[in-house]
Motif scaffolding. Structure first.
Motif, short mmCIF file in Angstrom:
data_model
loop_
_atom_site.label_atom_id
_atom_site.label_comp_id
_atom_site.label_asym_id
_atom_site.label_seq_id
_atom_site.Cartn_x
_atom_site.Cartn_y
_atom_site.Cartn_z
N TYR A 133 55.61 25.36 54.71
CA TYR A 133 55.04 26.05 53.56
C TYR A 133 53.54 26.22 53.76
O TYR A 133 52.83 25.29 54.14
N THR A 134 53.05 27.41 53.44
CA THR A 134 51.65 27.74 53.66
C THR A 134 50.72 26.89 52.81
O THR A 134 49.65 26.47 53.27
N SER A 135 51.10 26.60 51.59
CA SER A 135 50.22 25.81 50.72
C SER A 135 50.05 24.39 51.25
O SER A 135 48.97 23.81 51.10
N PHE A 136 51.07 23.84 51.87
CA PHE A 136 50.96 22.51 52.44
C PHE A 136 50.03 22.52 53.66
O PHE A 136 49.23 21.61 53.85
N CYS A 137 50.14 23.58 54.46
CA CYS A 137 49.23 23.72 55.61
C CYS A 137 47.78 23.87 55.13
O CYS A 137 46.85 23.32 55.72
N PHE A 138 47.59 24.63 54.04
CA PHE A 138 46.27 24.81 53.46
C PHE A 138 45.69 23.48 53.00
O PHE A 138 44.51 23.18 53.22
#
Length: 152
Positions: A40-45
């Motif tokens: 998930y992109t938000s977790f990477c962010f």
């Protein structure tokens, strides 16, 4: 106004910076140890922002330690402005990352165990909570330093 509580060069600032580094490290560890956060992109962010906040807070904590022990006076407003701008930028980014992580975790939790096993969802929630605590301390230290700039 050298007696500004929480401003750079004080023990209160040191405790705020150590708290930022501690909560950011905890958030990073909860997100990245034994969890597949890269889906998930938000977790990477969140991982990227916490990875930026840890060295920023640690460096300023070391500066606070040095300033407290040597009792040197920082009379350069340019350095204080850089610190305040850096704090505000990282505070906004960490708030965005923590909010995105919390919302995606809530969405995954409500969609059932097929998307988010309880072990992973619990870690995602703890990581978001630690990111929010880190954000709160970052905002507090930036407000105290902004108060110090106003006194120059």
């Amino acid at each position: 106004m050298d007696g500004t509580p929480g401003a750079l060069r004080t023990s209160a600032s040191l405790s705020l910076r150590l708290g930022q580094a501690l909560f950011s490290t905890a958030s990073l560890l909860f997100m990245s140890v034994d969890v597949q956060f890269y889906s998930y992109t938000s977790f990477c962010f969140l991982v990227i922002i916490m990875g930026l906040l840890i060295p920023w807070s640690s460096t300023l904590a070391l500066f606070d330690i040095y300033s407290i022990f040597t009792r040197c006076r920082l009379r350069q407003p340019v350095i204080m402005v850089i610190v305040v701008i850096g704090d505000w930028v990282l505070a906004l980014l960490s708030l965005a990352a923590a909010s995105a992580t919390a919302s995606v975790t809530d969405l995954l939790t409500s969609s059932g165990q097929a998307y988010c096993p309880p072990k992973f969802c619990g870690r995602y929630q703890l990581s978001a909570a630690m990111a929010f605590l880190s954000w709160f301390l970052t905002v507090a230290s930036s407000l105290f330093n902004l108060w110090l700039i106003a006194s120059f």
